[in-house]
Design an enzyme around this catalytic site. Structure first.
Site, PDB file in Angstrom:
ATOM      1  N   THR A   1       0.971  -1.271   0.122  1.00 47.02           N
ATOM      2  CA  THR A   1       0.163   0.189   0.173  1.00 47.02           C
ATOM      3  C   THR A   1       0.846   1.324   0.024  1.00 47.02           C
ATOM      4  O   THR A   1       1.795   1.739   0.260  1.00 47.02           O
ATOM      5  CB  THR A   1      -0.976   0.336   1.407  1.00 47.02           C
TER       6      THR A   1
ATOM      7  N   ASP B   1      -7.727  -4.270   0.725  1.00 46.47           N
ATOM      8  CA  ASP B   1      -8.913  -3.252  -0.041  1.00 46.47           C
ATOM      9  C   ASP B   1      -9.540  -3.201   0.648  1.00 46.47           C
ATOM     10  O   ASP B   1     -10.740  -3.697   1.300  1.00 46.47           O
ATOM     11  CB  ASP B   1      -8.760  -3.523  -1.402  1.00 46.47           C
TER      12      ASP B   1
ATOM     13  N   ASP C   1     -12.667   8.718   8.804  1.00 47.28           N
ATOM     14  CA  ASP C   1     -12.837   8.755   9.825  1.00 47.28           C
ATOM     15  C   ASP C   1     -14.003  10.315  10.499  1.00 47.28           C
ATOM     16  O   ASP C   1     -13.878   9.483  11.825  1.00 47.28           O
ATOM     17  CB  ASP C   1     -11.097   8.400  10.508  1.00 47.28           C
TER      18      ASP C   1
ATOM     19  N   LYS D   1      -9.018   2.914  17.836  1.00 49.84           N
ATOM     20  CA  LYS D   1      -9.587   2.528  16.679  1.00 49.84           C
ATOM     21  C   LYS D   1      -9.580   1.089  16.154  1.00 49.84           C
ATOM     22  O   LYS D   1     -10.444   0.269  15.954  1.00 49.84           O
ATOM     23  CB  LYS D   1      -9.594   3.045  15.619  1.00 49.84           C
TER      24      LYS D   1
ATOM     25  N   ARG E   1      -9.923  -2.988   9.373  1.00 47.08           N
ATOM     26  CA  ARG E   1      -8.720  -3.271   9.149  1.00 47.08           C
ATOM     27  C   ARG E   1      -8.356  -4.081  10.344  1.00 47.08           C
ATOM     28  O   ARG E   1      -7.227  -5.607  10.396  1.00 47.08           O
ATOM     29  CB  ARG E   1      -7.651  -2.545   9.407  1.00 47.08           C
TER      30      ARG E   1
HETATM   31  P1  IMP Z   1      -8.411   1.169  -1.175  1.00 45.03           P
HETATM   32  O1  IMP Z   1      -8.154   0.164   0.070  1.00 45.03           O
HETATM   33  O2  IMP Z   1      -6.875   1.646  -1.663  1.00 45.03           O
HETATM   34  O3  IMP Z   1      -9.300   1.391  -2.739  1.00 45.03           O
HETATM   35  O4  IMP Z   1      -9.237   2.910  -0.335  1.00 45.03           O
HETATM   36  C1  IMP Z   1     -10.553   2.997   0.334  1.00 45.03           C
HETATM   37  C2  IMP Z   1     -10.394   3.696   0.780  1.00 45.03           C
HETATM   38  O5  IMP Z   1     -11.623   3.932   1.600  1.00 45.03           O
HETATM   39  C3  IMP Z   1      -9.077   4.717   1.616  1.00 45.03           C
HETATM   40  O6  IMP Z   1      -9.100   6.031   0.970  1.00 45.03           O
HETATM   41  C4  IMP Z   1     -10.341   5.442   2.744  1.00 45.03           C
HETATM   42  O7  IMP Z   1     -10.748   6.770   1.928  1.00 45.03           O
HETATM   43  C5  IMP Z   1     -11.485   4.613   2.836  1.00 45.03           C
HETATM   44  N1  IMP Z   1     -11.149   4.034   3.787  1.00 45.03           N
HETATM   45  C6  IMP Z   1     -10.418   3.381   3.920  1.00 45.03           C
HETATM   46  N2  IMP Z   1     -10.446   2.510   5.235  1.00 45.03           N
HETATM   47  C7  IMP Z   1     -10.437   3.689   5.977  1.00 45.03           C
HETATM   48  C8  IMP Z   1     -10.340   3.946   7.904  1.00 45.03           C
HETATM   49  O8  IMP Z   1      -9.927   2.541   8.453  1.00 45.03           O
HETATM   50  N3  IMP Z   1     -10.886   4.797   7.457  1.00 45.03           N
HETATM   51  C9  IMP Z   1     -11.347   6.004   6.519  1.00 45.03           C
HETATM   52  N4  IMP Z   1     -11.414   5.765   5.942  1.00 45.03           N
HETATM   53  C10 IMP Z   1     -11.505   4.640   5.451  1.00 45.03           C
END
Ligand code: IMP
Length: 203
Positions: free
Chosen positions: A23, A84, A162, A182, A188
């Protein structure tokens, strides 16, 4: 003995193994590294390996997590872990879902929900983890966190959505909690605990 442990022939990364975290999101990387680094893995990141992030073309969280794990594993040969994740909002029929990263942030979400009353603002965070072995076998772990979208943003910790996500049964948003707090309730955190159990890191 852990009765949920995989059968002995299953291949798992051993202590001391190198694990690539696929990531570029520093918020996610911090949460993953916090859980895994005390357990004797050598953690590498995409940035340290000089690798770009692949395009996320999958239509499910699992497909995108696997695509990212595959990308990191094929470039390095290391065990590779990818996440993801995204936010599913009930009144938006599960959007933004897999497109959360490109949706436009919590500001846009608050705007979109400006006429939605408090009792109809249910949402959940989803996290899919894909761990790919050097032999190209992928293992999946999933975590969910139910909650709701607040009427206004609160707090400045964490990342992404968040400040507007309040987990069920709690008065604070994720952005008002410490990272440790959190992790106890988050999608996660749940997926990482499932992974830790599979790796037999859990007590
Ligand atoms: P990806 O997994 O890279 O497609 O991105 C998922 C998107 O979901 C992130 O860029 C955040 O905007 C949002 N996201 C995923 N997990 C969290 C979290 O734990 N807190 C807040 N936003 C999250």
């Amino acid at each position: 003995m852990n009765l949920n442990a995989p059968y002995l022939h299953e291949n798992r990364p051993q202590r001391g193994a190198t694990l690539l975290i696929a990531t570029h999101n520093t918020g996610k990387a911090r949460e993953i590294i916090n859980l895994l680094s005390p357990h004797g893995f050598v953690i590498r990141t995409l940035a340290e390996e000089g690798l770009p992030a692949p395009e996320e073309t999958g239509r499910t969280f699992e497909a995108n997590a696997e695509l990212k794990a595959q990308h990191g594993r094929s470039a390095t040969g290391y065990w590779t872990l990818a996440d993801d994740s995204g936010l599913e909002v009930l009144t938006l029929n599960g959007a933004p879902g897999v497109d959360t990263a490109h949706y436009g942030g919590w500001e846009k979400l608050l705007e979109e929900l400006r006429n939605t009353p408090e009792e109809q603002r249910q949402a959940r965070f989803v996290c899919a983890l894909a761990l790919q072995s050097p032999e190209e076998k992928t293992y999946f772990f999933r975590g969910l966190c139910k909650g709701s979208i607040t009427l206004q943003n609160h707090g400045d910790k964490g990342f992404g959505y968040d400040p507007v996500f309040r987990p069920e049964g709690h008065a604070l948003t994720f952005a008002e909690m410490s990272g440790e707090e959190k992790q106890k309730y988050s999608h996660r955190g749940a997926a990482l605990r499932a992974l830790a159990q599979w790796l037999e890191l859990a007590e």
